[in-house]
Enzyme design. Structure first.
Site, PDB file in Angstrom:
ATOM      1  CB  VAL A  44      63.248  55.790  25.919  1.00 58.24           C
ATOM      2  CG1 VAL A  44      62.534  56.966  25.269  1.00 58.24           C
ATOM      3  CG2 VAL A  44      63.930  56.241  27.207  1.00 58.24           C
ATOM      4  CD  GLU A  59      66.045  51.416  33.332  1.00 62.01           C
ATOM      5  OE1 GLU A  59      66.236  50.399  34.007  1.00 62.01           O
ATOM      6  OE2 GLU A  59      66.890  51.877  32.552  1.00 62.01           O
ATOM      7  CG  ASN A 106      68.689  62.385  34.024  1.00 58.67           C
ATOM      8  OD1 ASN A 106      67.559  62.508  34.495  1.00 58.67           O
ATOM      9  ND2 ASN A 106      69.007  61.412  33.184  1.00 58.67           N
ATOM     10  N   GLY A 127      72.995  54.544  40.698  1.00 65.76           N
ATOM     11  CA  GLY A 127      73.572  53.816  39.554  1.00 65.76           C
ATOM     12  C   GLY A 127      72.608  53.853  38.396  1.00 65.76           C
ATOM     13  CB  CYS A 134      69.831  57.564  33.326  1.00 68.46           C
ATOM     14  SG  CYS A 134      68.745  56.600  32.269  1.00 68.46           S
TER      15      CYS A 134
END
Ligand code: UGA
Length: 430
Positions: A11, A155, A208, A257, A260
């Protein structure tokens, strides 16, 4: 604007590089001296498409620099972003010791008004704690605002997500930092929503958890597809075309996976518990995710029977495409389980092999994907790298002991695989 980012992980580093790219002057601070040295020398500690070029060009343009010194970062910028890790504790709660440490360091270095922006994923009400800490440790008595600005980058697509965000969320307690934050984000041309701090913090965990829920939902549907002969991809397309649902994050898989979703789910369940609510729905999301791996392993053992001494090729080690990150990777979990059963593994990943070596020391790392199937009893696809779709299947069939392919990411067409002579098992498709 002059901005400081504390923490050069995924980040922090991507945020720093993108802020510099749009014209801000950015100082990135990290306590890890070797990392700072590497960055100063033009090296990048992570693989992230587009990041290296961005860092190099902005360092060369004098807009991006790296230092060990929080004091230097705080002195030179009026806005200081916190982007340090918030790892899980053994009970699923969040370890906030890095955040607390940085809050104290900032407090110690402050001599004038600062906007302290939390970008790390934190439990709701962390902003209050950060503000209390700064107030307690700031000897100069300088004024400050603590605000929350959660990050939503993925990512592997971090630069793209940061340069073109769907939205920017900023949680504030007063109007004072609002104009400066508008100016920080103005070049990104994205909708900005200002909320209170608690809401901004909650938005991150709720987003999330919802995305993880979407994946577990489609994975649960994939079980019904397998039991009924339906095709989960067609079901996902059919429900995803409803704009209220959306097609993204409806790809059935051997499970999600990464650093996060698993962590944030546990944290959100824990936070809910502390707030007096049992978030059973999210516990079910975790359960379905764990089951998905078990079900995939069962497919492998049902077909190969005894795994001891079987040679299995594994394509993919990263937790997802476009990254070298193997933290909480379903692919690594799968390899470890197969090894435990006595199988020997030939593995390949376009980017993650170096990082995988620390957690998978006893497998054979193969230099190219088309050599993986050689002498194998079966090949498993564990990560959704698009390049795996280009696997030379004719060659694979010839060099494998048995042409069996387990596809944990639904990359191939079952009918085509059958016509090529493969025994092919994927997720939720006949
Ligand atoms: C996730 C969120 O998508 C970001 O918005 C958020 O900022 C980030 O967490 C974070 O909190 O830092 P990330 O973990 O990088 O991003 O990766 P995702 O693309 O979300 O994928 C997570 C996992 O879900 C991967 O293992 C992926 O293979 C799996 N996945 C994803 C599926 O199994 N099916 C899908 O349809 C989508």
């Amino acid at each position: 604007m002059k901005l400081t980012i504390i923490g050069t992980g995924y980040v922090g580093l991507v945020t720093g590089a993108c802020f510099a790219e749009v014209g801000h002057e950015v100082i990135c601070v990290d306590s890890d001296a070797s990392k700072v040295k590497l960055l100063q020398a033009g090296g990048i500690p992570i693989f992230e498409p587009g990041l290296e070029d961005l860092v190099k060009s902005n360092v060369a343009a004098g807009r991006l620099s790296f230092t060990n010194s929080t004091r230097e970062g705080v002195e030179k910028s009026a806005i200081v972003f916190i982007a340090v890790p918030t790892p899980p504790l053994a009970d699923g709660a969040v370890d906030l010791s890095f955040i607390e440490g940085v809050a104290r360091d900032i407090a110690n270095s402050m001599t004038s008004y600062k906007i302290v922006v939390d970008k790390s994923t934190v439990p709701v009400k962390t902003g209050d704690k950060v503000a209390e800490t700064i107030k307690r440790y700031c000897k100069s008595g300088a004024e400050f605002d603590v605000i929350s600005n959660p990050e939503f980058l993925r990512e592997g697509f971090a630069v793209e997500d940061l340069m073109h965000p769907d939205r920017v969320v900023i949680g504030v307690r007063s109007q004072r930092p609002v104009q400066a934050m508008r100016e920080v984000y103005e070049p990104f041309n994205a909708p900005i929503i200002f909320t209170d701090i608690n809401s901004a913090e909650l938005i991150k965990h709720a987003a999330n958890s919802f995305l993880a829920l979407k994946i577990s939902y489609i994975n649960a549907v994939s079980i019904l597809c397998e039991a009924s002969g339906a095709n989960v991809q067609e079901v996902a397309n059919g429900i995803g075309m409803d704009a209220r649902i959306g097609r993204r994050f409806l790809d059935a898989s051997l499970g999600f996976g990464g650093s996060c979703f698993p962590k944030d789910l546990s944290a959100f369940i824990k936070i809910s518990e502390q707030l007096g609510y049992d978030f059973g729905l999210l516990k079910e999301v975790q359960k379905i995710n764990a089951q998905q791996m078990e079900r995939f392993l069962k497919k492998i053992s049902d077909t190969l029977w005894v795994l001891k001494d079987k040679k299995i090729g594994v394509l993919g080690l990263a937790f997802k495409q476009n990254t070298d990150d193997v933290r909480m990777s379903p692919a690594i979990d799968l390899c470890q389980r197969l090894l435990k059963e006595g199988a020997t593994l030939r593995v390949y990943d376009p980017e993650a092999m170096e990082k995988a070596k620390a957690v998978l020391p006893t497998v054979t790392y193969v230099a190219d994907m088309n050599s993986v199937p050689e002498g194998c009893d079966a090949v498993v696809i564990a990560t959704e790298w698009p390049v795996f779709k280009k696997l030379d299947l004719e060659r694979a069939r010839k060099v494998m002991t048995h042409p069996i392919l387990f596809d944990g990411r639904n990359l191939f067409d079952p009918k085509e695989m059958e016509s090529l002579g493969f025994i092919y098992k994927s997720i939720g498709r006949p």
